[in-house]
Structures are given as C-alpha cells and as structure tokens.
Design a protein around this motif. Structure first.
Motif, PDB file in Angstrom:
ATOM      1  N   ALA A 115       0.848  -1.191   0.000  1.00 59.72           N
ATOM      2  CA  ALA A 115       0.000   0.000   0.000  1.00 59.72           C
ATOM      3  C   ALA A 115       0.888   1.247   0.000  1.00 59.72           C
ATOM      4  CB  ALA A 115      -0.897  -0.013   1.237  1.00 59.72           C
ATOM      5  N   GLU A 116       0.314   2.403  -0.395  1.00 61.00           N
ATOM      6  CA  GLU A 116       1.109   3.639  -0.532  1.00 61.00           C
ATOM      7  C   GLU A 116       1.881   3.978   0.744  1.00 61.00           C
ATOM      8  OE1 GLU A 116       1.041   4.451  -3.591  1.00 61.00           O
ATOM      9  OE2 GLU A 116      -0.762   3.220  -3.958  1.00 61.00           O
ATOM     10  N   THR A 117       1.259   3.756   1.901  1.00 60.43           N
ATOM     11  CA  THR A 117       1.922   4.124   3.160  1.00 60.43           C
ATOM     12  C   THR A 117       2.622   2.936   3.817  1.00 60.43           C
ATOM     13  OG1 THR A 117      -0.181   3.807   4.313  1.00 60.43           O
ATOM     14  CG2 THR A 117       0.378   6.068   3.658  1.00 60.43           C
ATOM     15  N   ASN A 118       2.800   1.855   3.066  1.00 59.13           N
ATOM     16  CA  ASN A 118       3.591   0.730   3.572  1.00 59.13           C
ATOM     17  C   ASN A 118       5.045   0.938   3.141  1.00 59.13           C
ATOM     18  OD1 ASN A 118       4.929  -1.626   4.099  1.00 59.13           O
ATOM     19  ND2 ASN A 118       3.504  -2.959   2.970  1.00 59.13           N
ATOM     20  N   HIS A 119       5.817   1.596   3.985  1.00 65.45           N
ATOM     21  CA  HIS A 119       7.227   1.853   3.679  1.00 65.45           C
ATOM     22  C   HIS A 119       8.125   0.750   4.231  1.00 65.45           C
ATOM     23  CE1 HIS A 119       6.013   5.646   2.089  1.00 65.45           C
ATOM     24  NE2 HIS A 119       5.515   6.040   3.243  1.00 65.45           N
ATOM     25  N   ARG A 120       7.505  -0.227   4.884  1.00 65.95           N
ATOM     26  CA  ARG A 120       8.305  -1.313   5.453  1.00 65.95           C
ATOM     27  C   ARG A 120       8.899  -2.204   4.360  1.00 65.95           C
ATOM     28  NH1 ARG A 120       8.450  -6.568   7.293  1.00 65.95           N
ATOM     29  NH2 ARG A 120       9.298  -6.843   9.375  1.00 65.95           N
ATOM     30  N   ALA A 121       8.113  -2.436   3.321  1.00 69.59           N
ATOM     31  CA  ALA A 121       8.550  -3.361   2.270  1.00 69.59           C
ATOM     32  C   ALA A 121       9.887  -2.900   1.675  1.00 69.59           C
ATOM     33  CB  ALA A 121       7.473  -3.464   1.203  1.00 69.59           C
ATOM     34  N   ALA A 122       9.969  -1.606   1.309  1.00 71.38           N
ATOM     35  CA  ALA A 122      11.207  -1.070   0.713  1.00 71.38           C
ATOM     36  C   ALA A 122      12.337  -1.053   1.733  1.00 71.38           C
ATOM     37  CB  ALA A 122      10.951   0.342   0.185  1.00 71.38           C
ATOM     38  N   CYS A 123      12.004  -0.724   2.973  1.00 70.33           N
ATOM     39  CA  CYS A 123      13.015  -0.689   4.036  1.00 70.33           C
ATOM     40  C   CYS A 123      13.625  -2.073   4.227  1.00 70.33           C
ATOM     41  CB  CYS A 123      12.359  -0.209   5.331  1.00 70.33           C
ATOM     42  SG  CYS A 123      13.477  -0.108   6.735  1.00 70.33           S
ATOM     43  N   ASN A 124      12.779  -3.066   4.249  1.00 68.00           N
ATOM     44  CA  ASN A 124      13.239  -4.435   4.483  1.00 68.00           C
ATOM     45  C   ASN A 124      14.205  -4.890   3.393  1.00 68.00           C
ATOM     46  OD1 ASN A 124      13.294  -6.671   6.130  1.00 68.00           O
ATOM     47  ND2 ASN A 124      11.562  -7.667   5.116  1.00 68.00           N
ATOM     48  N   LYS A 125      13.928  -4.487   2.144  1.00 68.90           N
ATOM     49  CA  LYS A 125      14.805  -4.849   1.020  1.00 68.90           C
ATOM     50  C   LYS A 125      16.215  -4.319   1.254  1.00 68.90           C
ATOM     51  CE  LYS A 125      11.929  -5.377  -2.930  1.00 68.90           C
ATOM     52  NZ  LYS A 125      11.048  -4.503  -3.689  1.00 68.90           N
ATOM     53  N   VAL A 126      16.291  -3.044   1.660  1.00 73.06           N
ATOM     54  CA  VAL A 126      17.592  -2.420   1.911  1.00 73.06           C
ATOM     55  C   VAL A 126      18.292  -3.103   3.086  1.00 73.06           C
ATOM     56  CG1 VAL A 126      18.678  -0.278   2.726  1.00 73.06           C
ATOM     57  CG2 VAL A 126      16.989  -0.209   0.876  1.00 73.06           C
ATOM     58  N   MET A 127      17.550  -3.378   4.153  1.00 74.73           N
ATOM     59  CA  MET A 127      18.155  -4.002   5.336  1.00 74.73           C
ATOM     60  C   MET A 127      18.693  -5.397   5.004  1.00 74.73           C
ATOM     61  SD  MET A 127      18.091  -1.672   7.507  1.00 74.73           S
ATOM     62  CE  MET A 127      17.215  -0.135   7.868  1.00 74.73           C
ATOM     63  N   GLU A 128      18.011  -6.113   4.122  1.00 74.97           N
ATOM     64  CA  GLU A 128      18.489  -7.444   3.706  1.00 74.97           C
ATOM     65  C   GLU A 128      19.833  -7.340   2.984  1.00 74.97           C
ATOM     66  OE1 GLU A 128      17.415 -10.557   4.235  1.00 74.97           O
ATOM     67  OE2 GLU A 128      15.807  -9.836   5.540  1.00 74.97           O
ATOM     68  N   GLN A 129      19.992  -6.263   2.210  1.00 76.33           N
ATOM     69  CA  GLN A 129      21.230  -6.090   1.428  1.00 76.33           C
ATOM     70  C   GLN A 129      22.447  -5.763   2.281  1.00 76.33           C
ATOM     71  OE1 GLN A 129      20.969  -3.452  -2.114  1.00 76.33           O
ATOM     72  NE2 GLN A 129      18.773  -3.651  -1.851  1.00 76.33           N
ATOM     73  N   VAL A 130      22.226  -5.237   3.493  1.00 77.30           N
ATOM     74  CA  VAL A 130      23.369  -4.771   4.300  1.00 77.30           C
ATOM     75  C   VAL A 130      23.543  -5.606   5.570  1.00 77.30           C
ATOM     76  CG1 VAL A 130      23.128  -2.418   3.431  1.00 77.30           C
ATOM     77  CG2 VAL A 130      22.013  -3.054   5.578  1.00 77.30           C
ATOM     78  N   LYS A 131      22.960  -6.782   5.557  1.00 79.68           N
ATOM     79  CA  LYS A 131      22.961  -7.646   6.758  1.00 79.68           C
ATOM     80  C   LYS A 131      24.332  -7.768   7.419  1.00 79.68           C
ATOM     81  CE  LYS A 131      19.353 -10.229   8.250  1.00 79.68           C
ATOM     82  NZ  LYS A 131      18.146 -10.686   7.571  1.00 79.68           N
TER      83      LYS A 131
END
Ligand code: ADP
Ligand code: MN
Ligand code: MN
Ligand code: MN
Length: 374
Positions: free
Chosen positions: A118-134
């Motif tokens: 959803a438009e105000t679901n910013h978790r999805a994009a955040c999670n992608k970035v966090m996965e990349q920098v584990k």
C-alpha cells in the motif's frame, strides 16, 4: 502555574471515566483456552494506527502461526469503496499488555488488492535495503518525543487561559509543578516491557507535558517494527487515561520546543576500535544528501519539519547541514563519549516526531552503506 488538580474533567475523554473496577471483573474471566490476537497496521495517512481483534483456537508460538487477514481500506483512506479489501500480512508478534497472556499484538504490513505494498507501507522497501546490508549489523536507537493533549486539543494540564511558566524546570523535572502526566509515561514503559518492545529509557522533555521514550538498539528492520508498536501502546495507554498523545513536530508555536525523533546509528565497523573513521565517512555521505533526507524525515516531505527545524530550540536549520561533537544545534551530533573513545555511534537529529521510522532508517542505510547504487 497549573497543578494537576486544576485539570478540568472536560478535557479528559468520557470513556476514561467508565468504571474500571467493573471492567476488571470481566478481564479476569478465564477465556476457554482461546487466544485473542489484535492485528495492528498503519492507515492511509501514514501516521494513524488501526487495529482489530480475532480469536484463534490455539496460542500462536511464532509469527508463522498467525494467518493473513484483511480489512476495509475505503474506511482507512487506503482504497476506493468498489475495490476496498486490503491484505494484512503479520510481520511481528508481541504479548498483549492490556488483555494479558496468552493474548497477542501482531504488527502487520498492508498490501493492496494486487498484493503490492500500500502507498503508506514503507516497510517493504526498508526491508529490502536491510536485507542487502545484513553483514554490517546496522543498529538504530530512536528517541520518540511526544506531547500530551487534553480532549480539547490544548496541552495536558496547561492553564485554560494562558501559559505555564517558561521552559527551564521541566526537562527531566520532578514535582507536580514540573512534571505533567507522568502516569502515562510510567504505564507505557511497563506496557512496552511486558509486550517485548525494546524500550530503553524515558525522560520528561523541555516543554511541559512533553515527554520522550527511547527504543533500541534494534538491528535493521526491527527498529521500525518496535517503534511503531511502541507508538500503538502509547496511544492505547493514553486512551485509558482519557488524554491524547500527539507526534506533531511543533505542537505549540512560539518559545516552546518542538518534538523530534532523533535517530542514533552504528554499524559493526563503527562500534569496533578506531570506528570513528567510519562514522566520519557516513557523515560525509550524509552531507551530500541533505535535501533528500529531509524529504524522508516527516510524512509531508519536509513541510512538517519546517515548523520545527528553525535553528532555535536545540535544532539545526532545515536548509543547512552541520555536524559536530556534543553539538545539539547540529544536524548530526557525535556524542562526547564517542569522540573520546573514537568508536560508537552518531545521532541524526533531523527526523520529526511523526516520521516513519521505516523511511528514516532506509534513507540512512541507503546513503551510508549503499550510496553507489543511487
Ligand atoms: P540523548 O543524549 O540524545 O538524549 P538518549 O539517551 O535519549 O540520547 O538516547 C540514546 C539512544 O541511542 C537510545 O535509543 C539508544 O538505544 C541508542 N543507542 C545507544 N547505543 C547505540 C549504538 N551503538 N548504535 C545505535 N544506537 C544506539
Ligand atoms: Mn534523548
Ligand atoms: Mn529529547
Ligand atoms: Mn537525542
């Protein structure tokens, strides 16, 4: 100066005056082996929280045991009435401090009919970035400032006509003339600990009726999850007391402090011996992305923060980037101890109290650790 005895009953909510002793009788009834699960999500404003509850036959032991659910997005500013079903995807589970064990609170991501965020679901994009920098083990700690209001929208326990005495005695203050509404802060702290939210402290703020709690250190995506649930608990505790918590970054115009959400950051490298060089590298990268970051630090792309980041009241000016050791008038502060030990963390003082922690932590991580990809 106002005393709590002067708070008019009209400024407290009606439901807070219901008979809580009667409520307690029902709350202590056995619940037949069933489990109440309250699903919590962010609505279409990007600031508001919603929740609803269902019964599960057995107590879930992990998030995988919680089924997906749905809600009517046309009633939460999230979709048109003709195609209004939104999906609730459980992402983390806490104990429910209001109805107690075995009941749960479950924080959820919201997906649209097509299963995109959803438009105000910013978790999805955040999670992608966090996965990349584990491998960097990035930690955050956020300082959530908030202001208590009566039902009349006026700061809690402020005189009906006029103002309390000027700022000075209230920060970390004690006494009925200095600390307004401590019950809420203490109950919220206990509720967070019971639930399993990683709250690490609290203090009274510079403006009377303004308070802060800190959450952290949390690794990666956990920061947003824990802060959002801590906010839910705050609003829910305030509901019991009949007052309202606002995260407005500048609730009172004039010579009154605004409300921020200082974000403390460290990577594994920064925490190790001689880590200061990595902190300095991160600050250098942040200095080149000031406007991009300001856009992510409140729900209105910087409009809300404009009222707060004036350069006065322990803030930097919204137009300028600055950094310094022990400098509370800078965009980025290196705590004194970190400067001395040459390792530790830094503090980004720019995020507004009503920021989305997923947007803030994603922006910082992206700039400091994944810059080349932009
Ligand atoms: P301030 O002096 O700015 O008011 P606070 O004590 O209110 O600081 O908050 C400090 C915050 O820093 C807390 O949220 C804490 O979790 C966080 N923190 C402490 N150590 C680290 C670290 N190494 N990395 C990231 N955050 C940290
Ligand atoms: Mn603080
Ligand atoms: Mn503070
Ligand atoms: Mn701070």
């Amino acid at each position: 100066m106002a005393s709590l005895a002067q708070v008019s009953m009209a400024s407290l909510s009606v439901s807070s005056g219901l008979n809580k002793a009667v409520r307690q009788q029902y709350m202590s009834l056995p619940q037949g082996g069933k489990c109440q699960v309250t699903y919590i999500w962010i609505d279409g404003t990007g600031e508001g929280l919603r929740n609803k509850t269902r019964t599960l036959d057995i107590e879930p032991t992990s998030i995988e045991d919680i089924p997906e659910w749905n809600f009517d997005g046309s009633s939460t500013y999230q979709s048109e009435g003709s195609n209004s079903d939104m999906y609730l995807i459980p992402v983390c589970m806490f104990r429910d401090p209001f109805t107690l064990d075995p009941n749960k609170l479950v924080f959820c991501e919201v997906l649209k009919y097509n299963r995109l965020p959803a438009e105000t679901n910013h978790r999805a994009a955040c999670n992608k970035v966090m996965e990349q920098v584990k491998e960097h083990c990035i930690w955050f700690g956020m300082e959530q400032e908030f202001t208590l209001l009566g039902m009349d929208g006026h700061p809690f326990a402020w005189p009906q006509n006029g103002y309390p005495g000027p700022q000075g005695p209230y920060y970390c203050g004690v006494g009925a003339d200095n600390a307004y509404g401590r019950d809420i802060v203490e109950c919220h702290y206990k509720a967070c600990l019971y639930a399993g939210v990683k709250i690490c402290g609290t203090n009274a703020e510079v403006m009377p009726s303004q308070w802060e709690f800190q959450v952290g250190p949390c690794e990666g995506i956990d920061m947003g999850d824990h802060l959002w649930v801590a906010r839910f608990l705050l609003h829910r505790v305030c509901e019991d007391f009949g007052v309202v918590a606002t995260l407005d970054p500048k609730p009172m115009k004039g010579n009154w402090n605004g409300a921020g959400c200082h974000t403390n950051v460290s990577t594994k490298q920064m925490r190790e011996e001689e880590g200061l060089q990595y902190i300095e590298q991160a600050i250098e990268k942040l200095s080149k992305k000031h406007t991009e970051h300001i856009r992510e630090y409140d729900p209105r792309g910087g409009e809300d923060n404009k009222r707060r980041l004036t350069g006065l009241h322990e803030t930097s000016n919204i137009e300028d980037f600055s950094a310094g050791v022990a400098n509370r008038g800078a965009s980025i502060r290196i705590p004194r101890q970190v400067g001395q030990e040459k390792k530790g963390y830094f503090e980004d003082r720019r995020p507004a109290a009503n920021c989305d922690p997923y947007s803030v932590t994603r922006a910082i991580t992206n700039t400091c650790l994944l810059d080349e990809e932009e």
